[in-house]
Design a protein around this motif. Structure first.
Motif, PDB file in Angstrom:
ATOM      1  N   MET A  57       4.575  -5.362  -0.626  1.00  6.59           N
ATOM      2  CA  MET A  57       3.423  -6.221  -0.349  1.00  6.59           C
ATOM      3  C   MET A  57       3.523  -7.499  -1.168  1.00  6.59           C
ATOM      4  O   MET A  57       3.304  -8.597  -0.663  1.00  6.59           O
ATOM      5  N   TYR A 108      -0.643   3.933   4.420  1.00  3.86           N
ATOM      6  CA  TYR A 108      -0.928   4.722   3.215  1.00  3.86           C
ATOM      7  C   TYR A 108      -2.131   5.634   3.437  1.00  3.86           C
ATOM      8  O   TYR A 108      -2.101   6.822   3.103  1.00  3.86           O
ATOM      9  N   LEU A 141       3.245   4.539  -2.352  1.00  9.71           N
ATOM     10  CA  LEU A 141       2.643   3.315  -2.888  1.00  9.71           C
ATOM     11  C   LEU A 141       3.593   2.589  -3.830  1.00  9.71           C
ATOM     12  O   LEU A 141       3.604   1.356  -3.877  1.00  9.71           O
ATOM     13  N   TYR A 144      -0.585  -0.718   4.023  1.00 10.65           N
ATOM     14  CA  TYR A 144      -1.671  -0.001   3.347  1.00 10.65           C
ATOM     15  C   TYR A 144      -2.441   0.889   4.324  1.00 10.65           C
ATOM     16  O   TYR A 144      -2.919   1.954   3.946  1.00 10.65           O
ATOM     17  N   SER A 151      -4.746   0.124  -8.506  1.00  9.06           N
ATOM     18  CA  SER A 151      -4.383   1.296  -7.714  1.00  9.06           C
ATOM     19  C   SER A 151      -2.953   1.758  -8.007  1.00  9.06           C
ATOM     20  O   SER A 151      -2.708   2.953  -8.194  1.00  9.06           O
ATOM     21  N   MET A 173      -8.583  -2.890   0.227  1.00  7.01           N
ATOM     22  CA  MET A 173      -8.362  -3.080   1.663  1.00  7.01           C
ATOM     23  C   MET A 173      -9.580  -3.754   2.310  1.00  7.01           C
ATOM     24  O   MET A 173      -9.416  -4.651   3.146  1.00  7.01           O
ATOM     25  N   SER A 193      -7.603   1.327  -3.876  1.00  5.55           N
ATOM     26  CA  SER A 193      -6.898   0.695  -2.764  1.00  5.55           C
ATOM     27  C   SER A 193      -7.822   0.557  -1.544  1.00  5.55           C
ATOM     28  O   SER A 193      -7.674  -0.372  -0.761  1.00  5.55           O
ATOM     29  N   MET A 235      -5.402  -3.664  -5.871  1.00  6.67           N
ATOM     30  CA  MET A 235      -4.124  -3.037  -5.558  1.00  6.67           C
ATOM     31  C   MET A 235      -3.311  -2.817  -6.829  1.00  6.67           C
ATOM     32  O   MET A 235      -2.595  -1.816  -6.946  1.00  6.67           O
ATOM     33  N   PHE A 239       3.825  -1.173  -2.710  1.00  6.72           N
ATOM     34  CA  PHE A 239       3.225  -2.238  -3.516  1.00  6.72           C
ATOM     35  C   PHE A 239       4.181  -3.407  -3.778  1.00  6.72           C
ATOM     36  O   PHE A 239       3.824  -4.557  -3.521  1.00  6.72           O
TER      37      PHE A 239
END
Lengths: 220, 72
Positions: free
Chosen positions: A151, A123, A144, A120, A55, A82, A78, A52, A148
């Motif tokens: 998260m 996303y 993102l 995500y 990413s 995931m 990403s 991540m 991000f």
């Protein structure tokens, strides 16, 4: 000689499996032998976070110079992240069942992770929402940039501000003295490197396939 | 010869507990010691080897396609 890191990955993975099961671990109540999950469950999250981070770096690079290949890389990293995140979630649920007593407990760490994974998932849905490549790249990169840090807050900051069953939160030391002795460190750190290299390897293949796909489509 | 002897002693020591506590039929076998954990390790190694070999073969296939595309 560019594949040295792949061989290192293979060697470290075998080392992780063999040493992970055979080296001595601290004898703790409730945890028993499940403490060995540290080499397999926790490392999944390390792979996810690494992916991540890569990413989001590519997303920001896309926003600064609008090159579509950066957007493609952001997506691929990403996606692999995931996949490893899902593996981390499922392994964690199995571990929780036999140590905390349920597959899912209402814990800030677990709910935070669930929310992060949903963000995500959004996303990937957002990426499919438009056919215009440039628009899609710009939209998803901006998304993102917001998702991000959220998260990170859900996984690392909020759980530390309340009580949590999960180690590393609510005043529990993450990999503190009590659950990580020197024997475990000898397996845990190589295990992190091994699984991360495996993730990067898979992503590199995905990116190469995507490149081939794009090139053949352009030439036709 | 020395090494052979050493290996035999190690194997003997590792299976000793199962021999002494079993009542009769337990056969001496390194894979059966320590609660048969070595069997799990062996199985996992095979799984890992399979997956990694598969990954290597995918890697090679992509490389071939890349070379083919470059030559065109």
């Amino acid at each position: 000689m560019h594949s040295v890191w792949k061989i290192i990955c293979v060697i470290l993975l075998f080392y992780t499996v063999i040493a992970g099961f055979l080296l001595p671990v601290p004898e703790l109540p409730i945890l028993n032998e499940t403490i060995r999950n540290l080499y397999f469950h926790v490392t999944m999250w390390f792979v996810m976070i690494t992916h991540m981070v890569i990413s989001i770096v590519y997303s920001i690079r896309f926003l600064t110079n609008s090159q579509l290949r950066y957007d493609m890389k952001a997506e691929q990293y990403s996606q692999t992240g995931m996949v490893f995140g899902i593996a981390g979630l499922i392994t964690g649920m199995i571990w929780a069942k036999f140590t905390w007593g349920a597959f899912w407990v209402n814990d800030t760490k677990l709910n935070g992770v669930a929310a992060a994974m949903l963000m995500y998932a959004a996303y990937f849905i957002l990426r499919n929402a438009t056919d215009d490549e440039n628009k899609r790249a710009k939209l998803s990169a901006v998304y993102l940039v917001f998702a991000f840090p959220l998260m990170m807050a859900f996984i690392f900051i909020l759980p530390r501000m309340t009580d949590s069953l999960h180690p590393g939160n609510g005043g529990n030391p993450a990999f503190g003295q009590y659950d990580l002795d020197n024997n475990m460190r000898m397996v845990f750190y190589p295990a992190i490197i091994a699984w991360t290299l495996l993730g990067l390897w898979i992503t590199s293949i995905r990116i190469r396939i995507k490149n081939l796909w794009n090139e053949t489509n352009l030439s036709e | 010869m020395e090494r052979n002897k050493l290996i035999r002693i190690i194997v003997l020591l590792s299976v000793l507990p199962s021999v002494t506590f079993a009542d009769g039929v337990e056969m001496a076998d390194a894979l059966r010691s320590n609660g048969k954990i070595y069997v799990v390790v062996a199985v996992l190694c095979v799984v890992l080897a399979t997956v990694l070999l598969y990954l290597f073969s995918i890697d090679r296939k992509v490389k071939k396609m890349e070379e083919k595309f470059k030559n065109k």
